[in-house]
Design a protein around this motif. Structure first.
Motif, short mmCIF file in Angstrom:
data_model
loop_
_atom_site.label_atom_id
_atom_site.label_comp_id
_atom_site.label_asym_id
_atom_site.label_seq_id
_atom_site.Cartn_x
_atom_site.Cartn_y
_atom_site.Cartn_z
N ALA A 1 98.80 51.64 59.71
CA ALA A 1 97.80 50.58 59.93
C ALA A 1 96.36 50.99 59.64
O ALA A 1 95.45 50.61 60.37
N GLU A 2 96.15 51.74 58.56
CA GLU A 2 94.75 52.06 58.21
C GLU A 2 94.01 50.81 57.78
O GLU A 2 92.81 50.69 57.97
N GLU A 3 94.74 49.87 57.16
CA GLU A 3 94.09 48.66 56.63
C GLU A 3 93.71 47.66 57.72
O GLU A 3 93.16 46.61 57.43
N GLY A 4 94.02 47.98 58.95
CA GLY A 4 93.75 47.04 60.03
C GLY A 4 95.05 46.43 60.51
O GLY A 4 96.00 46.28 59.74
N ALA B 1 98.33 48.94 46.95
CA ALA B 1 97.14 48.74 46.13
C ALA B 1 95.97 49.59 46.59
O ALA B 1 94.89 49.54 46.00
N CYS B 2 96.17 50.36 47.66
CA CYS B 2 95.10 51.25 48.11
C CYS B 2 95.50 52.72 47.94
O CYS B 2 94.83 53.63 48.40
N GLY B 3 96.64 52.94 47.28
CA GLY B 3 97.03 54.32 46.94
C GLY B 3 97.56 55.15 48.09
O GLY B 3 97.66 56.37 47.98
N HIS B 4 97.95 54.52 49.19
CA HIS B 4 98.42 55.33 50.32
C HIS B 4 99.74 56.03 50.01
O HIS B 4 100.07 57.04 50.65
N ASP B 5 100.49 55.53 49.01
CA ASP B 5 101.70 56.24 48.58
C ASP B 5 101.34 57.62 48.01
O ASP B 5 102.07 58.59 48.20
N ALA C 1 100.64 49.53 53.31
CA ALA C 1 100.35 48.84 52.05
C ALA C 1 99.63 47.52 52.35
O ALA C 1 99.30 47.24 53.50
N LEU C 2 99.42 46.72 51.31
CA LEU C 2 98.59 45.52 51.43
C LEU C 2 99.32 44.27 50.93
O LEU C 2 100.20 44.37 50.07
N PRO C 3 98.93 43.11 51.43
CA PRO C 3 99.49 41.87 50.89
C PRO C 3 98.86 41.53 49.54
O PRO C 3 98.03 40.63 49.41
N LEU D 1 90.29 49.46 44.05
CA LEU D 1 91.27 49.47 45.14
C LEU D 1 91.45 48.05 45.67
O LEU D 1 90.52 47.25 45.64
N HIS D 2 92.62 47.77 46.15
CA HIS D 2 92.98 46.46 46.75
C HIS D 2 93.18 45.37 45.71
O HIS D 2 93.25 44.19 46.07
N THR D 3 93.24 45.72 44.42
CA THR D 3 93.50 44.70 43.41
C THR D 3 94.90 44.94 42.81
O THR D 3 95.41 46.05 42.87
ZN LIG Z 1 92.50 50.04 51.64
#
Ligand SMILES: [Zn+2]
Ligand SMILES: [Zn+2]
Length: 421
Positions: free
Chosen positions: A158-161, A123-127, A94-96, A388-390
């Motif tokens: 860690a797809e987001e980095g 926020a990137c839909g990985h769920d 997930a994302l911060p 995405l990411h918002t």
């Molecule tokens: Zn993403």
């Protein structure tokens, strides 16, 4: 003709298989999705997510490998009959970002990120992607007696980095030998796409995501009083010229048909209004689809920096770091996949979707074996959604069965009659 009974089996509402429950009943998958959405974990910290995934896969009777690239999980469905090996990948992190989706299972979690306490959200839909992979595994297990070969379900962290200084993601999974467990002949992945309606998928052959490079430029001049510029070599003026000149790579060096972006995102120089500083720093990103274009942009950046700093009597250094390569869909596999998706989802639901300049580390897998990456609509027909990411990007549960249908079609058809690639 094995093909027709299998297709019929996939389309029938009830399956003549020995499953304990109807594999089309995805109540448990939706429950997992709500849990995952409410309990998001940042890159390389997907410990609880990983544990739940491994537990679910074991419950299905899959061979499960854990702790690959820290929290990665691989489930192997081995039919026991010789045949092709095929893989699908789902990302887990997930994302911060604050969750302002308004979903009843919205995240209220926080975590430490770069020394700060931050809200965390999917926020990137990985769920959604994890849920589709689990649901597809469940469907395939229910018809395993009709299948041959092996399917690998790869859950990637860690797809987001990764956090600074850490390794992770697809590259680390490969470095740790994920394809030594089994080497797939092809790999598939999907990603939530708020610009597509639920029921639709989008795809493109060739480049789908860009290579993402990072640069840090340091310009060195000579410090002086702000009122005595003739005694200075001004790095702020050099920086201004460099920023302008870097844009000529896009406008004057690149073929107008070639994709490429050069963005300066950070400019740092000076402490006080009446001092010309000694140094200036620029940071930014380069995005490309093609290795030759990528090489050319890096070379032109050096030439521009050498020219401008040389003209001023200053100096420069540049760290140029290549991260994920471009994600390029294998053309043969893309053509084949489109033909499988059309009957599974309906011709009108399988749409062309343009490539984007964001990056995706699925590229590492797709550089090893032929890959096909496509987008899954997550927005109710006619509704607006955020990017995405918002905080307000909202993916609906109803997208999950569509993803399962698409992945089931691709994986089962591949095992049955793999294309020549
Ligand atoms: Zn993403
Ligand atoms: Zn993503």
């Amino acid at each position: 003709m094995h093909r027709i009974p299998l297709l019929l089996a996939l389309l029938l509402p009830t399956l003549p298989v020995a499953a304990q429950e109807d594999p089309r009943d995805i109540a448990d998958i939706i429950e997992f999705r709500h849990w995952a959405h409410a309990n998001p974990e940042l890159s390389n910290q997907e410990f609880e997510t990983s544990r739940r995934i491994a537990e679910y896969l074991r419950g299905l009777g899959l061979e499960v490998h854990t702790e690959i690239a820290i929290t990665g999980v691989v489930g192997i469905l081995d039919t026991g009959r010789p045949g092709p090996v095929v893989a699908m990948r789902a990302d887990m992190d997930a994302l911060p970002v604050e969750d302002r989706t308004g979903l009843p299972f919205a995240s209220t979690k926080t975590a430490e990120y770069l020394g700060n306490e931050v809200p965390v959200a999917h926020a990137c839909g990985h769920d959604i992607h994890m849920s589709v992979a689990l649901g597809t595994a469940k469907r395939l297990v229910a018809i395993r007696d009709e299948l041959r070969g092996k399917v690998m379900f790869i859950f990637q962290p860690a797809e987001e980095g990764t956090p600074p200084g850490e390794e992770g993601g697809a590259k680390l999974m490969l470095d740790e030998g994920v394809f030594d467990i089994a080497r797939p002949q092809a790999i598939f992945a999907l990603h939530s796409q708020p610009d597509l309606a639920i029921g639709d998928v989008g795809f493109i052959g060739g480049p789908a995501y860009a290579a993402s490079d990072q640069f840090v430029i340091r310009l060195k001049g000579r410090q002086a009083h702000g009122a005595l510029p003739h005694l200075a070599i001004d790095p702020v003026v050099m920086a201004a010229e460099v920023i302008q000149a870097l844009q000529t790579i896009r406008s004057r060096n690149l073929d107008p048909q070639a994709a490429g972006v050069v963005t300066v995102g950070v400019v740092n120089a000076g402490q006080r209004y009446n001092i010309i500083p000694e140094t200036a720093e620029l940071q930014g990103t380069v995005r490309t689809y093609d290795g030759e274009v990528q090489d050319m942009i890096e070379r032109r950046m050096h030439e521009i920096l050498a020219g401008i700093t040389g003209a001023h009597g200053g100096e420069y250094s540049m760290e140029y770091k290549r991260t994920a390569p471009a994600t390029v869909n294998h053309f043969g596999l893309t053509d084949w996949a489109r033909e499988q998706l059309r009957p599974a989802l309906g011709e009108e639901h399988v749409k062309y979707f343009p490539p984007v300049m964001a990056a995706e580390d699925f590229a590492y897998f797709a550089n090893e074996v032929p890959g096909f990456y496509f987008w899954l609509g997550v927005t109710p027909e006619g509704k607006e959604n955020s990017a995405l990411h918002t905080p307000t990007m909202r993916a609906e549960d109803e997208a999950i069965p569509v993803g399962i249908e698409a992945m089931t079609a691709l994986l089962t058809r591949f095992l049955e009659a793999p294309p020549e690639l």
